[in-house]
Scaffold this motif. Structure first.
Motif, PDB file in Angstrom:
ATOM      1  N   ALA A 178       0.996  -1.202  -0.057  1.00 16.57           N
ATOM      2  CA  ALA A 178       0.102   0.092  -0.270  1.00 16.57           C
ATOM      3  C   ALA A 178       0.879   1.227  -0.039  1.00 16.57           C
ATOM      4  O   ALA A 178       0.424   2.233  -0.175  1.00 16.57           O
ATOM      5  CB  ALA A 178      -1.065  -0.019   1.284  1.00 16.57           C
ATOM      6  N   ARG A 180      -3.494   1.306  -4.356  1.00 21.43           N
ATOM      7  CA  ARG A 180      -4.718   0.625  -4.405  1.00 21.43           C
ATOM      8  C   ARG A 180      -5.176   0.036  -5.582  1.00 21.43           C
ATOM      9  O   ARG A 180      -4.721   0.610  -6.660  1.00 21.43           O
ATOM     10  CB  ARG A 180      -5.996   1.447  -3.775  1.00 21.43           C
ATOM     11  CG  ARG A 180      -6.189   2.723  -4.619  1.00 21.43           C
ATOM     12  CD  ARG A 180      -6.645   3.954  -4.070  1.00 21.43           C
ATOM     13  NE  ARG A 180      -6.633   4.906  -4.762  1.00 21.43           N
ATOM     14  CZ  ARG A 180      -5.477   5.853  -5.080  1.00 21.43           C
ATOM     15  NH1 ARG A 180      -4.332   5.618  -4.462  1.00 21.43           N
ATOM     16  NH2 ARG A 180      -5.674   6.916  -5.676  1.00 21.43           N
ATOM     17  N   GLN A 189      -8.976  -2.493  -1.772  1.00 23.85           N
ATOM     18  CA  GLN A 189      -7.802  -1.785  -0.835  1.00 23.85           C
ATOM     19  C   GLN A 189      -6.759  -2.827  -0.712  1.00 23.85           C
ATOM     20  O   GLN A 189      -6.925  -4.176  -0.718  1.00 23.85           O
ATOM     21  CB  GLN A 189      -8.337  -1.539   0.343  1.00 23.85           C
ATOM     22  CG  GLN A 189      -9.108  -0.265   0.690  1.00 23.85           C
ATOM     23  CD  GLN A 189      -9.501   0.138   1.950  1.00 23.85           C
ATOM     24  OE1 GLN A 189     -10.652   0.405   2.430  1.00 23.85           O
ATOM     25  NE2 GLN A 189      -8.418  -0.094   3.111  1.00 23.85           N
TER      26      GLN A 189
END
Length: 276
Positions: free
Chosen positions: A4, A118, A274
């Motif tokens: 991320a 993402r 996510q």
């Protein structure tokens, strides 16, 4: 480091082999199937894309980092054609603000924000179609089809809409111009066979491609990517119509029109997956 935290610069600096390994790791962490990675170009810029499939939806990797968003009125210099188009709109609709002020009020302000990497759906989905299978398992006979219904339905699918900041960056892919391809718009209306708006952008997303298809975000008051077709259908002229596809465009009245008009189910949303 979590994937991320992957920035656009870091993603582009990877070798092809390292990029494939990184994309494969992201696929495993999101329970998605890696569909492939490779070079991609859009509007004179070059980059790298990675695509993933999960539950019938194709996603593209959108790296994160500290990014610049919004419309900078001090930087924007309208072309002679834009000035002429706007002058026609002024005469037709009694607009009182100068062009730069008008555009500034119709777009989000310039800002820098930090965004995580993402996976973003390559294409938007009609909300009722996307949530139809999910709704079959839930007794929502008395539910109001509003933004809360949308958020809850997506959450049950392990998804969510983008934030307004995430939507803008997914559309711009780092471009700081009025539109994702530059400051000028092509001849004709932004509807139908117009390559610039129908081609996948630098992240591989088909986004901001139809002013009728404004998309939900996590903010119930903010839809991005169009005005529901009001300017195009109303014959407001090239400038006002194309402006609805500016990356940072905002229509403060659109959300209320969608909810009050019972259009929640047929309004698109672009699912976000996510990266943990």
């Amino acid at each position: 480091m979590s994937h991320a935290d992957l920035t656009l610069t870091a993603w582009l600096d990877l070798s092809d082999e390292a990029a494939s390994r990184t994309a494969a790791a992201i696929a495993r962490s999101t329970d998605a199937r890696l569909a492939g990675t490779g070079p991609h170009a859009y509007a004179g810029r070059t980059g790298r894309v990675a695509f993933f499939d999960r539950d019938g939806i194709r996603f593209a990797l959108v790296p994160g980092g500290t990014v610049r968003l919004g419309h900078d009125a001090d930087r924007f210099v309208p072309s002679a054609r834009q000035l002429a188009d706007f002058t026609e709109a002024v005469a037709e609709y009694d607009l009182t603000r100068p062009l730069n002020h008008f555009v500034a009020e119709a777009t989000s302000p310039p800002r820098h924000v930090f965004l995580p990497a993402r996976l973003v759906a390559v294409r938007s989905e009609e909300t009722d179609a996307l949530l139809a299978s999910d709704e079959a398992g839930h007794d929502d006979s008395h539910a109001e089809y509003d933004h809360a219904w949308l958020m809850a339905g997506l959450e049950r699918c392990g998804l969510r809409p983008p934030t307004p900041d995430e939507w803008e960056y997914a559309c711009a892919a780092g471009a700081t111009s009025l539109f994702r391809w530059g400051d000028e718009y092509p001849e004709g209306e932004p509807y139908g066979e117009v390559p610039l708006i129908q081609e996948p952008n630098l992240f591989g997303l088909v986004i901001g491609d139809d002013p009728y298809r404004a998309e939900f975000t996590t903010d119930p008051a903010v839809l991005c990517g169009g005005d529901g077709g009001s300017a195009l259908c109303g014959g407001y002229g090239d400038f006002l119509t194309w402006l609805t596809l500016a990356t940072a465009y905002r229509d403060p009245d659109l959300a209320e029109a969608v909810y009050d008009g019972g259009l929640t189910g047929e309004t698109p949303v672009r699912p976000i997956l996510q990266i943990p």
